[in-house]
Enzyme design. Structure first.
Site, short mmCIF file in Angstrom:
data_model
loop_
_atom_site.label_atom_id
_atom_site.label_comp_id
_atom_site.label_asym_id
_atom_site.label_seq_id
_atom_site.Cartn_x
_atom_site.Cartn_y
_atom_site.Cartn_z
N LYS A 283 5.74 -1.23 -1.79
CA LYS A 283 5.95 -0.59 -3.09
C LYS A 283 6.45 -1.59 -4.13
O LYS A 283 5.96 -1.64 -5.26
CB LYS A 283 6.95 0.56 -2.94
CG LYS A 283 7.43 1.16 -4.25
CD LYS A 283 6.30 1.79 -5.05
CE LYS A 283 6.84 2.46 -6.29
NZ LYS A 283 5.78 3.09 -7.10
N CYS B 173 8.91 2.01 -13.08
CA CYS B 173 8.50 1.18 -11.94
C CYS B 173 8.40 -0.31 -12.27
O CYS B 173 9.15 -1.13 -11.77
CB CYS B 173 7.16 1.68 -11.39
SG CYS B 173 7.26 3.29 -10.59
#
Length: 420
Positions: A213, A267
């Site tokens: 991720k 993010c």
């Protein structure tokens, strides 16, 4: 095999709420948990507190059917999904307080055969820390089977990887990366996700899944930094960066991204710091990329100030506040940072245009700036700072903006002289 019929989702934000609604639509009983009273109340009534296509209808349906309910505290379940924020602090270090609180909230209600899944973006080793905490606080339980009989709790990491504006579609169709503390944990988590995910559910370790991720977003941040650095070089030599990129990308193995005013969103602007914090001596390119992208925001502010100071009586349209086009998300938005800085310095001369928000954000309201649509801004302003490439801005014809002095950070008004 353990039954996976009842699910508790902790955190009803941009990821948790769509996930809870989607799972509820697949025949499972879901309880959505949030610490914010207005979120619990809003979702519990069948409404939503975020903007995402098709989410309102889905939430209304599953709440009406009784498949999704809400609560301020977790309730016993077969599966616990943790989808809470993991921000960075003022020193760019990961803040895991929300994850820690979520784990604390379920320790007393965990039961054998439960599955605990962390979806929040997290530093390497976070999932293992959760497993250790469970073992320390609940000695009657152990993580995974590991050849033991009874008392097994399964712990796994499965990061979200969706795009705002397409969350429901991508929750279903995107591949998922699933890493358990033990192989048995991984297998059970895979079985759970295959109940509502069409994409591949790829098995790995918890640590690898955590780094996957972080890698995805650090890679994107680095590529954006290259484009932003290139735009600054082009500025120095009075070269059109958009032309350079368009021609360079005609090479069959080159795909330079387009620059902007920085990097936003929860993010890309945040996740690289998780790797940098874990390995500061090794993550040199990632650190430089973060510095380049942050410095681009400062450069746009400097250019805007210089232009505004040259026109002391001009009104200024800040076009766009969100972190990307056609969403209402302000998280880590460089456009918002720029607008705030200019509003603090120039006050009512700044006019804000954001077609995806219904009202001016409270942070800007104190500076007495006007909130208006693009047509009104074009009529009342002499300067435009184009910060987000919303569809509404792309459709503005040249004739309606020819009178403006423009700083175009997105390259959508290339038919007129622009600063990048």
């Amino acid at each position: 095999m353990p039954e996976l019929k009842n699910v508790t989702v902790i955190g009803l934000g941009y990821i948790g709420l769509p996930t809870a609604a989607l799972i509820a639509s697949r025949g499972m009983q879901v309880v959505g948990v949030d610490t914010k009273e207005h979120v619990v109340r809003t979702v519990g009534s069948g409404a939503i507190h975020i903007s995402e296509p098709d989410l309102d209808g889905l939430v209304s349906k599953v709440v009406s059917s009784g498949a999704l309910t809400t609560s301020a505290k977790p309730e016993p379940a077969d599966v616990f999904i943790i989808a809470v924020p993991t921000p960075i602090d003022h020193e760019n270090r990961p803040d895991l307080s929300h994850v820690d609180a979520a784990v604390e909230s379920i320790l007393d209600i965990l039961a054998p055969d439960n599955l605990v899944i962390l979806e929040s973006t997290s530093p390497i080793g976070t999932t293992e820390s959760i497993a250790r905490k469970i073992g320390e606080r609940r000695p009657d339980l152990h993580v995974g089977t590991n050849g033991k009989e009874g008392g097994a709790v399964h712990v796994a990491y499965c990061p979200e990887r969706v795009l705002p504006g397409r969350i429901l579609t991508e929750l279903i169709n995107n591949d998922r990366c699933i890493g358990g503390i033990t192989p048995a944990c991984t297998r059970l988590a895979q079985r759970f996700y295959k109940m509502f995910v069409r994409g591949a559910c790829v098995a790995t370790t918890a640590r690898a899944a955590e780094l996957v991720k972080l890698t995805e977003n650090a890679f994107r941040d680095t590529n954006i930094a290259f484009a932003n650095e290139l735009s600054l070089i082009c500025d120095r030599f009075d070269i059109n960066v958009w032309e350079v990129i368009d021609i360079a990308n005609r090479h069959p193995r080159v795909n330079v991204l387009r620059p902007g005013p920085g990097v936003g969103g929860h993010c890309i602007a945040v996740d690289p710091w998780f790797i940098i914090d874990s390995a500061p001596d090794l993550a040199r390119v990632m650190r430089t990329s973060r510095e380049v992208n942050n410095s681009k925001t400062k450069k746009i502010i400097e250019c805007a100030e210089a232009l505004i100071d040259d026109h002391p009586y001009a009104n200024v349209a800040c076009c766009g506040l969100t972190f990307k086009a056609n969403v209402d998300d302000l998280r880590e938005s460089p456009a918002m940072d720029i607008a705030l800085h200019l509003a603090a310095k120039y006050g009512p001369r700044i006019k804000v245009v954001e077609p995806n928000l219904r009202q001016l954000p409270s942070q800007l309201a104190e500076y007495r700036v006007d909130f208006m649509d693009i047509d009104e801004a074009l009529r009342s302003c002499e300067i435009a700072i184009l910060l987000v490439d919303h569809d509404e801005f792309k459709m503005v014809p040249l004739a309606d903006r020819r009178h403006l002095d423009v700083i175009d950070t997105r390259g959508i008004w290339q038919d007129m002289p622009a600063r990048t």
